[in-house]
Design a protein around this motif. Sequence first.
Motif, mmCIF file in Angstrom:
data_model
loop_
_atom_site.group_PDB
_atom_site.id
_atom_site.type_symbol
_atom_site.label_atom_id
_atom_site.label_comp_id
_atom_site.label_asym_id
_atom_site.label_seq_id
_atom_site.Cartn_x
_atom_site.Cartn_y
_atom_site.Cartn_z
ATOM 1 N N UNK A 29 0.839 -1.535 0.001
ATOM 2 C CA UNK A 29 0.469 0.033 -0.122
ATOM 3 C C UNK A 29 0.580 1.096 -0.220
ATOM 4 N N UNK A 30 1.682 1.106 0.813
ATOM 5 C CA UNK A 30 2.345 2.679 1.045
ATOM 6 C C UNK A 30 3.368 3.197 0.007
ATOM 7 N N UNK A 31 4.153 1.414 -0.590
ATOM 8 C CA UNK A 31 5.052 1.490 -2.047
ATOM 9 C C UNK A 31 3.707 2.274 -3.198
ATOM 10 N N UNK A 32 2.718 1.773 -3.465
ATOM 11 C CA UNK A 32 2.102 2.029 -4.729
ATOM 12 C C UNK A 32 1.372 3.133 -4.486
ATOM 13 N N UNK A 33 1.065 3.687 -3.201
ATOM 14 C CA UNK A 33 0.849 5.241 -3.013
ATOM 15 C C UNK A 33 2.103 6.192 -3.551
ATOM 16 N N UNK A 34 2.522 5.733 -3.654
ATOM 17 C CA UNK A 34 4.205 6.496 -3.550
ATOM 18 C C UNK A 34 4.049 6.647 -5.159
ATOM 19 N N UNK A 35 4.463 5.281 -5.645
ATOM 20 C CA UNK A 35 4.311 5.570 -6.820
ATOM 21 C C UNK A 35 3.337 6.846 -7.786
ATOM 22 N N UNK A 36 1.686 5.998 -7.134
ATOM 23 C CA UNK A 36 0.833 6.887 -7.726
ATOM 24 C C UNK A 36 1.276 8.355 -7.668
ATOM 25 N N UNK A 37 1.484 8.542 -6.575
ATOM 26 C CA UNK A 37 1.428 10.795 -6.380
ATOM 27 C C UNK A 37 2.772 11.025 -7.030
ATOM 28 N N UNK A 38 4.156 9.947 -7.361
ATOM 29 C CA UNK A 38 5.047 10.347 -7.710
ATOM 30 C C UNK A 38 6.335 10.415 -7.308
ATOM 31 N N UNK A 39 5.531 10.302 -6.256
ATOM 32 C CA UNK A 39 6.858 10.595 -4.887
ATOM 33 C C UNK A 39 8.850 9.346 -4.943
ATOM 34 N N UNK A 40 9.284 9.643 -4.763
ATOM 35 C CA UNK A 40 9.967 8.962 -5.109
ATOM 36 C C UNK A 40 10.296 7.767 -4.568
ATOM 37 N N UNK A 41 10.666 6.239 -4.679
ATOM 38 C CA UNK A 41 10.393 5.167 -4.288
ATOM 39 C C UNK A 41 12.195 4.893 -5.013
ATOM 40 N N UNK A 42 13.302 4.380 -3.317
ATOM 41 C CA UNK A 42 14.570 4.168 -4.883
ATOM 42 C C UNK A 42 14.347 2.620 -4.646
ATOM 43 N N UNK A 43 15.274 2.101 -5.316
ATOM 44 C CA UNK A 43 15.826 0.641 -5.716
ATOM 45 C C UNK A 43 15.603 -0.039 -4.492
ATOM 46 N N UNK A 44 15.346 -0.589 -3.575
ATOM 47 C CA UNK A 44 15.484 -0.789 -2.103
ATOM 48 C C UNK A 44 13.531 -1.233 -1.956
ATOM 49 N N UNK A 45 13.510 -0.360 -2.052
ATOM 50 C CA UNK A 45 12.026 -0.678 -1.372
ATOM 51 C C UNK A 45 11.066 -1.196 -2.847
ATOM 52 N N UNK A 46 11.493 -0.953 -4.280
ATOM 53 C CA UNK A 46 10.966 -0.796 -5.384
ATOM 54 C C UNK A 46 11.202 -2.310 -4.907
ATOM 55 N N UNK A 47 12.527 -2.897 -5.117
ATOM 56 C CA UNK A 47 12.939 -4.907 -4.803
ATOM 57 C C UNK A 47 11.881 -5.409 -3.824
ATOM 58 N N UNK A 48 11.304 -4.524 -2.911
ATOM 59 C CA UNK A 48 10.410 -5.426 -2.274
ATOM 60 C C UNK A 48 8.804 -5.459 -2.446
ATOM 61 N N UNK A 49 9.016 -5.305 -3.447
ATOM 62 C CA UNK A 49 7.438 -5.371 -4.362
ATOM 63 C C UNK A 49 7.618 -7.070 -4.891
ATOM 64 N N UNK A 50 6.426 -7.991 -4.562
ATOM 65 C CA UNK A 50 6.654 -9.328 -4.726
ATOM 66 C C UNK A 50 5.904 -9.468 -5.976
#
Length: 366
Positions: free
Chosen positions: A290-311
């Motif tokens: 939820x937190x990662x998708x919310x940031x991606x949707x709003x254009x907030x920065x998501x570093x590679x480490x967090x992005x890699x947590x998407x399974x």
Amino acid sequence: MATGVSDEAAGSKGDHTVQGMTDFWVSSGHRLLRRADTGREGVTHWAVTPEFLRAYLLRPEIRPPDDACDAERTLHDGLLDDPARPVPPGLLAALADDDARDNWRVWLAFRDRLLAAGTLERCYLDLFRTGARGVPGLFIDQLVHVILRGILDGTPSGLRARAAELFFREQSVSVADGRVRLADAETVETLAASGGFGSLGRLVVEAGTAPRAVDLDILDETNHPAYWGRDERHDTVLDITFAAAGLDALARVLERWVAHFLGIVVSVQPVQAIHDERWVWHVGLDSAATAILNDLYTGAPVDGGRLARILALFRLEFADPAAMRPDLAGRPVYLGLAMTEANRLRLKPQNLLVNLPVASGPPSAM
């Protein structure tokens, strides 16, 4: 902690046949319930029964200990006789132990919610419409466990049953060599503590000697029947790598979960990424996603480490666009699954029910 009801109440775990069909998840307590008509053809829900309520009273967390006061024993005996009977406030106040008094208040409040709802499904939805505050996560997991047992009744797929465990049991995630694999977190912890050899293994670990590794079987489309007969052991691994049969099995369970509660037909398909300039809606299936998708949707920065947590990512589409909110009709809904920093996955199936943009707004109790 196990989510099932007392073995004494549920019946023998070794019995895996019911009227000639494979039975599974006996500890869910489904044998203690009866079917209730929903008004939708082919769909029934679980009606609350005295036998199901009594199973809670037989759990070690509820059963009075040897040093319990007479008032607690009287309360317990009376509820065993009639699990739905009213409990006067004075009877609770008479309990000598403060912790016991608090535990009974929590369970009685949950029991009253079950009785008021009439079915487990209605109670589950009401918990997230009106607030689940004060309801232990164990009780919620147990509801999900037995509701899914009803949804999957008669399924020939061990993969789907294993995928459904994600809805009520935390998973330990392994990402290696391009594969994403899930093992039951409680089982992994037990094996890590004992090496799979019980008390002897624990002694070896405590002595500082690494025990022999214990491998868990990975289920796939060829060996999934092996799940039956070991369904209570939680000792199989689900591969949810993109295009793996385990991920497809999870998608099919998600579809059935929505249809069972909301009466809406949806298609859920895994996708590798979200490439949609008109992305309008998403649902995280867990807190991390939820937190990662919310940031991606709003254009907030998501570093590679967090992005890699998407399974895993999914594209959900309504079979009937009219079942969606009018301003979103015809648009896909994206779903996400992600692990925590500790490589754990705790799926929240309620998110899919309360956050879908259905035409009538949040789902009403049935």
